[in-house]
Design a protein around this motif. Structure first.
Motif, PDB file in Angstrom:
ATOM      1  N   THR A  38       0.000   3.298  -0.628  1.00  0.00           N
ATOM      2  CA  THR A  38       0.451   1.629  -0.742  1.00  0.00           C
ATOM      3  C   THR A  38       1.980   1.510  -1.171  1.00  0.00           C
ATOM      4  O   THR A  38       2.750   0.381  -0.486  1.00  0.00           O
ATOM      5  N   ILE A  39       2.438   2.168  -2.273  1.00  0.00           N
ATOM      6  CA  ILE A  39       3.910   1.858  -2.686  1.00  0.00           C
ATOM      7  C   ILE A  39       5.138   2.252  -1.574  1.00  0.00           C
ATOM      8  O   ILE A  39       5.663   1.357  -1.076  1.00  0.00           O
ATOM      9  N   ASN A  42       5.055  -0.491   1.026  1.00  0.00           N
ATOM     10  CA  ASN A  42       5.633  -1.753   0.450  1.00  0.00           C
ATOM     11  C   ASN A  42       6.949  -1.582   0.608  1.00  0.00           C
ATOM     12  O   ASN A  42       7.757  -2.440   0.878  1.00  0.00           O
ATOM     13  N   GLN A  51       7.628  -8.563  -5.698  1.00  0.00           N
ATOM     14  CA  GLN A  51       6.620  -8.499  -5.414  1.00  0.00           C
ATOM     15  C   GLN A  51       5.983  -6.752  -5.620  1.00  0.00           C
ATOM     16  O   GLN A  51       4.861  -6.577  -5.927  1.00  0.00           O
ATOM     17  N   ILE A  52       7.219  -5.791  -5.525  1.00  0.00           N
ATOM     18  CA  ILE A  52       6.857  -4.577  -6.085  1.00  0.00           C
ATOM     19  C   ILE A  52       6.376  -4.679  -7.397  1.00  0.00           C
ATOM     20  O   ILE A  52       5.735  -3.707  -7.961  1.00  0.00           O
ATOM     21  N   LEU A  55       3.122  -5.624  -8.095  1.00  0.00           N
ATOM     22  CA  LEU A  55       2.379  -4.393  -7.481  1.00  0.00           C
ATOM     23  C   LEU A  55       2.262  -3.372  -8.721  1.00  0.00           C
ATOM     24  O   LEU A  55       0.938  -2.802  -8.810  1.00  0.00           O
ATOM     25  N   CYS A  58      -0.196  -4.704 -11.428  1.00  0.00           N
ATOM     26  CA  CYS A  58      -1.481  -4.603 -11.029  1.00  0.00           C
ATOM     27  C   CYS A  58      -1.944  -3.311 -11.170  1.00  0.00           C
ATOM     28  O   CYS A  58      -3.222  -2.940 -11.431  1.00  0.00           O
TER      29      CYS A  58
END
Length: 78
Positions: A38-39, A42, A51-52, A55, A58
């Protein structure tokens, strides 16, 4: 056991606990694989820094919840 540990000792205990969790708990490994995918995606699609950051918050929340869940499960097993 001493109550007042140094910062280095506290970090060492946290790292040891994290290593044990990744070795013993299947969900931690799954989370790690998802994060590893995911990282970079992104970053590649150039999402905003905000947004990062969201993320990452989360991800930390998911790990914290999984740690708490594992601790409760271990307590209930005894």
């Amino acid at each position: 056991m001493r109550k007042n540990k140094s910062f280095a000792q506290s970090v060492k205990c946290a790292v040891i606990g994290a290593i044990k969790a990744f070795r013993r708990e299947r969900n931690f490994l799954i989370y790690l694989i998802i994060i590893a995918i995911t990282i970079p995606i992104n970053i590649w699609v150039q999402v905003s820094e905000t947004q990062i950051l969201i993320l990452l918050i989360c991800i930390c929340g998911a790990f914290s919840s999984e740690c708490l869940n594992t601790a409760i499960e271990k307590l209930c097993e005894k």
